[in-house]
Design a protein around this motif. Structure first.
Motif, PDB file in Angstrom:
ATOM      1  N   THR A   5     -21.074   6.718 -39.344  1.00  0.00           N
ATOM      2  CA  THR A   5     -20.898   7.871 -38.460  1.00  0.00           C
ATOM      3  C   THR A   5     -20.696   7.399 -37.022  1.00  0.00           C
ATOM      4  O   THR A   5     -19.806   7.873 -36.308  1.00  0.00           O
ATOM      5  N   ASP A   6     -21.515   6.440 -36.614  1.00  0.00           N
ATOM      6  CA  ASP A   6     -21.448   5.936 -35.242  1.00  0.00           C
ATOM      7  C   ASP A   6     -20.088   5.285 -34.955  1.00  0.00           C
ATOM      8  O   ASP A   6     -19.473   5.538 -33.924  1.00  0.00           O
ATOM      9  N   TYR A  18     -17.209   5.697 -36.513  1.00  0.00           N
ATOM     10  CA  TYR A  18     -16.127   6.681 -36.511  1.00  0.00           C
ATOM     11  C   TYR A  18     -16.146   7.479 -35.205  1.00  0.00           C
ATOM     12  O   TYR A  18     -15.113   7.655 -34.551  1.00  0.00           O
ATOM     13  N   ALA A  19     -17.356   7.903 -34.800  1.00  0.00           N
ATOM     14  CA  ALA A  19     -17.473   8.720 -33.582  1.00  0.00           C
ATOM     15  C   ALA A  19     -17.022   7.926 -32.360  1.00  0.00           C
ATOM     16  O   ALA A  19     -16.354   8.462 -31.466  1.00  0.00           O
ATOM     17  N   SER A  20     -17.347   6.633 -32.309  1.00  0.00           N
ATOM     18  CA  SER A  20     -16.978   5.852 -31.121  1.00  0.00           C
ATOM     19  C   SER A  20     -15.450   5.753 -30.993  1.00  0.00           C
ATOM     20  O   SER A  20     -14.903   5.793 -29.897  1.00  0.00           O
ATOM     21  N   ALA A  23     -13.255   7.962 -32.389  1.00  0.00           N
ATOM     22  CA  ALA A  23     -12.741   9.320 -32.141  1.00  0.00           C
ATOM     23  C   ALA A  23     -12.945   9.690 -30.661  1.00  0.00           C
ATOM     24  O   ALA A  23     -12.056  10.266 -30.031  1.00  0.00           O
ATOM     25  N   GLU A  24     -14.113   9.321 -30.106  1.00  0.00           N
ATOM     26  CA  GLU A  24     -14.373   9.641 -28.697  1.00  0.00           C
ATOM     27  C   GLU A  24     -13.427   8.887 -27.774  1.00  0.00           C
ATOM     28  O   GLU A  24     -12.948   9.413 -26.778  1.00  0.00           O
ATOM     29  N   ALA A  25     -13.173   7.613 -28.117  1.00  0.00           N
ATOM     30  CA  ALA A  25     -12.277   6.816 -27.265  1.00  0.00           C
ATOM     31  C   ALA A  25     -10.893   7.452 -27.174  1.00  0.00           C
ATOM     32  O   ALA A  25     -10.214   7.345 -26.161  1.00  0.00           O
ATOM     33  N   ALA A  47     -10.308  10.737 -27.540  1.00  0.00           N
ATOM     34  CA  ALA A  47     -10.427  12.187 -27.330  1.00  0.00           C
ATOM     35  C   ALA A  47      -9.275  12.690 -26.461  1.00  0.00           C
ATOM     36  O   ALA A  47      -8.888  12.044 -25.483  1.00  0.00           O
ATOM     37  N   ASP A  79     -13.718  -3.330 -26.607  1.00  0.00           N
ATOM     38  CA  ASP A  79     -14.295  -1.992 -26.569  1.00  0.00           C
ATOM     39  C   ASP A  79     -13.179  -1.014 -26.969  1.00  0.00           C
ATOM     40  O   ASP A  79     -12.083  -1.048 -26.384  1.00  0.00           O
ATOM     41  N   LYS A 103     -12.681   1.848 -26.169  1.00  0.00           N
ATOM     42  CA  LYS A 103     -12.196   2.645 -25.025  1.00  0.00           C
ATOM     43  C   LYS A 103     -11.073   1.903 -24.305  1.00  0.00           C
ATOM     44  O   LYS A 103     -10.103   2.503 -23.847  1.00  0.00           O
TER      45      LYS A 103
END
Ligand SMILES: Cc1ncc(COP(=O)(O)O)c(C=O)c1O
Length: 427
Positions: free
Chosen positions: A38-39, A41-43, A45-47, A49, A254, A256
């Motif tokens: 989950t972490d 995937y979320a990282s 997806a957030e990057a 956004a 990273d 991001k």
């Protein structure tokens, strides 16, 4: 890795002591952390956004159904490379509209399956050669449809990773040369069963440097502009996978910063963006739990002989890959280490996980965890030496479930039959 930490002197996966899993499931066993998936995937997806992005999980990294189901529930699509992977993705509930089909050797049968998946067919075929384009066009036209196609471009960029997982150099078997792209797109556009929709690249795996990505994106953006100038309606850019993870002391990029490159070079083209991460999402979400069968002092060195072997985790044998290996029982602080060779039971000298690895004192019967074994581990496993595939366990908070059991000898021989003449009476 916060998902695998010592608590009260014992290594745990989230809230579950690994010793409990070993006692109930046996060893060797792969253990995956849901929170880690989950972490990761979320990282990612957030990057990304705010960008129109499809995260198509490269399921070659780990095709365990429960793991796929979890990633799918988070929003992931799938990057598949065979009819088998396509069927698994569909079985895990991933919509055909989120499935991308890659690979250099798709067969007619696989093409047909993908074109007929659900009512719509899949989102995209990443085509790797001209003969493949011709065949796909024939199959699609035969079904009265057009296959949505991105052509995989080989940008001739050095990904600066291990030579066996670099894919974007001119001498690699993947994709179509950057220089020939305009001709091949023109050929594709003239075919009755092809609809040209995108461009695809994948330059390699376990990249720890962003520079090769930037070189690739710059080349790709120029190509998309040229293709549009030639009249092609390029709507999706598929950037492949390859983001590296930490196995040892690497400093992986990273996400991001990776996303910043995409924002700078790719986003202005106004296309939908597809990503195909495999290792990044699952690599550090899993470990291989194993027991020391013997501590063998030999003339030149000491061997720890494990019940896990190269058939369970082939990366060290295949790529000289490094995996951290830690005792499940927390070593006392300041414990002295001594170099040991950590090996499996398979009858191959290459069945070696680590040579001269400094380890605290480890006893026969102790449990060890081979870390970062979520990607390209169970997925590449075999039954060499008639060793059963290790079971897969998924942890969720303080619960765990066996998501693939250890096969019995009956399971292992279920596909075999003896020829009739073995049982025919001798004349
Ligand atoms: C076409 C393609 N996409 C994505 C991936 C996934 O790569 P990674 O696991 O390094 O993200 C691979 C891996 O080989 C690949 O060949």
């Amino acid at each position: 890795m916060p998902w695998f930490t010592y608590r009260d002197g014992l290594l745990c996966a989230e809230g579950v002591p690994l010793a409990r899993i070993a006692a109930e499931v046996g060893t060797p066993a792969y253990v995956y952390s849901t929170a880690a998936l989950t972490d990761r995937y979320a990282s990612l997806a957030e990057a990304f956004a705010g960008l129109p992005v499809l995260i198509a999980y490269a399921m070659k990294a780990n095709a365990n159904l429960a793991l796929l189901r979890h990633l799918g529930s988070l929003g992931a699509g799938a990057d598949v490379v065979s009819g088998g992977e396509l069927q698994l993705a569909l079985k895990a509930g991933i919509a055909p509209s989120k499935i991308i089909f890659a690979g250099v050797g798709k067969t007619r049968d696989e093409m047909r399956q993908a074109l007929q998946a659900g009512n719509t067919g899949i989102a995209q075929f990443n085509v790797e050669s001209e003969p493949e384009l011709q065949m796909l066009s024939e199959v699609a036209a035969g079904l009265g449809v057009r296959a949505p196609v991105a052509i995989r471009i080989n940008p001739d960029v050095d990904a600066k990773t291990h030579r066996k997982i670099t894919t974007g150099k001119a001498e690699n078997k993947f994709g179509i040369s950057y220089r020939r792209a305009l001709d091949v797109y023109a050929e594709a556009a003239a075919l009755p069963g092809i609809s040209v929709t995108g461009v695809h690249v994948h330059i390699g795996s376990q990249l720890t440097d962003l520079a090769p990505y930037e070189d690739t994106f710059i080349r790709l953006a120029e190509l998309v502009t040229a293709l549009r100038g030639a009249g092609h309606d390029i709507r999706r850019i598929d950037l492949g996978g390859g983001l590296g993870i930490r196995y040892d002391d690497e400093t992986p990029p990273d996400p991001k910063l990776y996303a910043d490159l995409v924002r700078r070079h790719i986003a202005p083209l106004g296309c939908e963006i597809a990503l195909e991460p495999g290792r990044y999402l699952v690599g550090n979400a899993g470990l291989l739990l194993t027991r020391v069968t013997y501590v063998k002092p030999a003339e030149a060195k000491t061997f720890l002989i494990l019940d896990a072997g190269m058939n369970d985790l082939i990366r060290p044998a295949m790529y000289e890959a490094y995996h951290r290996i830690v005792p499940v029982k927390e070593p006392v602080s300041g414990a002295e280490t001594a170099p040991v060779d950590i090996v499996g039971p398979v009858c191959e000298t290459g069945d070696t996980f680590a040579e001269g690895r400094p380890m605290p004192p480890v006893e026969q019967g102790e449990l060890l965890a081979i870390l970062s074994a979520g990607a390209y581990s169970s997925a590449m496993a075999s039954m060499y030496n008639a060793r059963p595939l290790a079971p897969e366990v998924m942890v969720h908070g303080d619960r765990f479930a066996i998501t693939r059991r250890r096969p019995s000898i009956e399971d292992m021989t279920a596909l075999e039959t003896l020829p009739a003449w073995f049982s025919e009476a001798k004349a």
